[in-house]
Structures are given as C-alpha cells and as structure tokens.
Design an enzyme around this catalytic site. Structure first.
Site, short mmCIF file in Angstrom:
data_model
loop_
_atom_site.label_atom_id
_atom_site.label_comp_id
_atom_site.label_asym_id
_atom_site.label_seq_id
_atom_site.Cartn_x
_atom_site.Cartn_y
_atom_site.Cartn_z
N PRO A 253 63.56 -11.96 79.46
CA PRO A 253 62.21 -12.43 79.25
C PRO A 253 61.57 -10.97 78.90
O PRO A 253 61.69 -9.81 79.12
CB PRO A 253 61.94 -12.76 80.77
CG PRO A 253 62.96 -12.45 81.53
CD PRO A 253 64.34 -11.81 80.70
N SER A 254 60.52 -11.24 77.94
CA SER A 254 59.83 -9.93 77.26
C SER A 254 59.12 -9.25 78.44
O SER A 254 58.53 -9.99 79.45
CB SER A 254 59.09 -10.54 76.38
OG SER A 254 57.82 -10.15 76.48
N LYS A 255 58.93 -7.98 78.47
CA LYS A 255 58.08 -7.40 79.43
C LYS A 255 56.77 -7.64 79.55
O LYS A 255 56.02 -7.61 80.34
CB LYS A 255 58.35 -5.66 79.28
CG LYS A 255 59.69 -5.16 79.93
CD LYS A 255 59.53 -3.66 80.38
CE LYS A 255 60.74 -3.31 81.22
NZ LYS A 255 60.72 -1.91 81.18
N ARG A 256 56.23 -7.76 78.36
CA ARG A 256 54.79 -8.34 78.25
C ARG A 256 54.64 -9.68 78.48
O ARG A 256 53.46 -10.08 78.52
CB ARG A 256 54.45 -8.01 76.68
CG ARG A 256 53.81 -6.59 76.45
CD ARG A 256 53.96 -6.02 75.26
NE ARG A 256 55.05 -5.77 74.46
CZ ARG A 256 55.78 -4.72 74.69
NH1 ARG A 256 55.09 -3.61 75.36
NH2 ARG A 256 56.93 -4.57 73.99
N GLY A 257 55.56 -10.61 78.61
CA GLY A 257 55.63 -12.12 78.90
C GLY A 257 54.59 -12.08 80.21
O GLY A 257 55.41 -11.56 81.16
#
Ligand code: GLU
Length: 318
Positions: A253-257
C-alpha cells in the site's frame, strides 16, 4: 558466564506523516517482543530530516500509540534517562561518532551527484540496487580541494571486502559482503543531514536498546549497521525483521494512500478491531477478532510470524 541483558525494545518511526497500518504493525510487534520478555519499550522519533518531519506528526504519533494501548517507558515527549529522544536534537552525538570514524581513517568526502550515482555505467546488482563505484575514494587531495570549492560533499565510510552475517530472530541467517553488495556508504548527506545508518546505530547503542524489531525492507541495512557497531565499539542488539503488509491484490500500500492512515482508520474502527487485524496478520490469532494489546503478550512468539509478506483483508478498504 555473561549475564543476559534485560530486554529493551524500541519503536523508531520517522514521523513524516500520519502513522499508517504498516507502522502500527511494527510498533505492535516491537512492543509485544519486548513485553513478552518482561522488557521495557522506548520511543525514538527519527526526525533526522526536520523539513520532512514537523513536530506535529511526532505528537500525533504519540496520540495514536496511546489510543492503540501501546505504552512506552521512556522516550518521545515523555523523556527519560537517555534523551533527547528526537533525532533532530541529537546532532552532537552523530558528530562525535563521525569524528571517531574519521580518526580511524575510514571517512572520505564524496562529490558525486545523484545523476552520477545512478548513471547507466554505475555498477548495478541483480536486484537493481546501485553499488557505489568508489570513485571519490580515489581522488587526490588536490582534486578534493578543487571540487570542494564548487560543491559541498557528502561523507562516505569505507567498507571492507568481508562478509558480515547475523541470525535474525524472524528471518534466520542473513549475510552480505559489504564491498561487493553495498559499497562505501553515506554517513552524512551533502546537505549536512546525518544518514539513517549512522544515526540509528549511535542511538540504539547509547539508548541501551537490546532488541530491534522493524520491517523486512531494512534487513539489508543490518550488515552495514553491524559494521558500524564494531567500528564504534558497541555491543549490537538482536534484530527481528518482520513481514511487510500488502493490500489484497498483493502490492505494497502506498505510504501516501490515506485509506490506511490512522486518521481515516480511527473513524471506522476501534483500537481492538485494528489490533485484531494486525495480530491475525502476524500469525498470533486465527481470525481478526477484536483484542486488546495486553491480551496478545502471552500469544507472541517469533515462530508464529509468517515467512513471507502478508495480505491485509479487503474490508479495510471497503
Ligand atoms: N525510522 C525508520 C522507519 O520508520 C525505522 C528505523 C529502524 O527501525 O531501524 O522506517
């Protein structure tokens, strides 16, 4: 016979945003590993790069840990005998360590730009990582002086052609030849910020940490860190590198998600529900049923951790 040191575990997040589920998983397992041995837990805020890590994120992180029921005995804003616990306030200690490495004749200035480091002709390893070519190690004093007039250098540490090995609590035996698989590495960036590798070793050693639990993405940093422990004359801790969390499709999962950050998750789930999901991901529960952090202490065992990365259940996204 040497007496076993009392366990001191730690959680060492980089507060560059709101905590996400991967950070919580790491905090939970670090906490359980220490508490299950009757040890203490320390919180260190790795805000080495102050522009990326404003204090409000460190404060929010403390609030999120408290909401989850993951307490700590020293560190963060609570302080304690090994403070300060914010890396941004520990610069003199990193400078001192650099002076000691300098005294060993192992540091040199590196003028390579990012583009030069990643150029096509730079040596690449099979996994895509770039090996530092050692170019600036070979500069003459004259060349160093003339380059320094134009550019502020980073600082690199020379590594030996030697295999460094460890037995990881979660991953088992791991080894790396520093010269062939890593190359001389940075201890300070050209903007003056100290490198993670140096700071983490200085801090864990001076804070008396005996057990480091963190994500498997940092396993390949550990040989570099063990080399620094040796050069600086510190006793290394035990290391346990835990599985990474994946989304239901199997990607990181993207850290920025925002979906998996605690701002969003706290609106939808109780701490017990989130801990249940993570305990299940860690192999401590069969089903993601709500559970309090303390109830998991007797269930923790390194052997239960899954060998590979773990997919999170889809309902977290629904
Ligand atoms: N600060 C690092 C991170 O949040 C972890 C460092 C460590 O645990 O050694 O990724």
């Amino acid at each position: 016979m040497e007496e076993k040191r009392r366990t001191v575990g730690r959680f060492a997040p980089s507060p560059s945003g709101r905590m996400h589920l991967g950070n919580v998983f790491c905090a939970l397992l670090a906490w359980l590993a220490a508490r299950s041995e009757g040890g203490s837990v320390l919180l260190r805020q790795e805000d080495l790069d102050p522009e990326r890590c404003p204090r409000r994120y460190a404060d929010l992180l403390e609030a999120d840990l408290s909401w989850l029921g993951l307490d700590w005995d020293e560190g963060g804003s609570r302080g304690g005998p090994h403070g300060p616990y914010y890396q941004s306030e520990r610069t003199p200690l990193y400078e001192e360590a650099c002076r000691r490495l300098e005294g060993l004749g192992l540091l040199y200035p590196c003028f390579c730009s990012r583009a030069e480091l990643h150029a096509a002709e730079a040596p690449h390893l099979s996994d895509g990582r770039v090996l530092y070519s050692g170019r600036c190690r070979r500069l003459t004093q004259e060349e160093r002086r003339s380059l320094a007039a134009r550019r502020r250098p980073a600082v690199r540490l020379m590594v030996p052609d030697e295999e460094i090995s460890l037995v990881d609590l979660a991953c088992g035996p791991y080894r790396e030849n520093l010269a062939r698989e890593c190359g001389d590495f940075l201890v300070r960036r050209s903007d003056g910020v100290f490198a993670y590798q140096l700071a983490v070793v200085v801090d864990d050693a001076l804070m008396g940490v005996t057990q480091v639990v963190r994500g498997r993405d940092l396993l390949d940093s550990t040989p570099r860190q063990l080399y620094l422990y040796r050069l600086l004359g510190y006793e290394p801790p035990a290391f346990g590198h835990i599985p990474l969390l994946l989304d239901p499709a199997g990607s990181r999962p993207s850290k920025r998600g925002a979906a998996l950050d605690l701002g969003a998750l706290r609106e939808r789930f109780s701490p017990q529900e989130l801990l249940g999901v993570l305990a299940c991901a860690g192999g401590l529960l069969d089903r993601p049923q709500p559970v309090a952090a303390r109830e998991l202490i007797p269930l923790f065992a390194w052997e239960k951790l899954p060998r590979g990365d773990v997919r999170l259940p889809a309902f977290l996204w629904e």
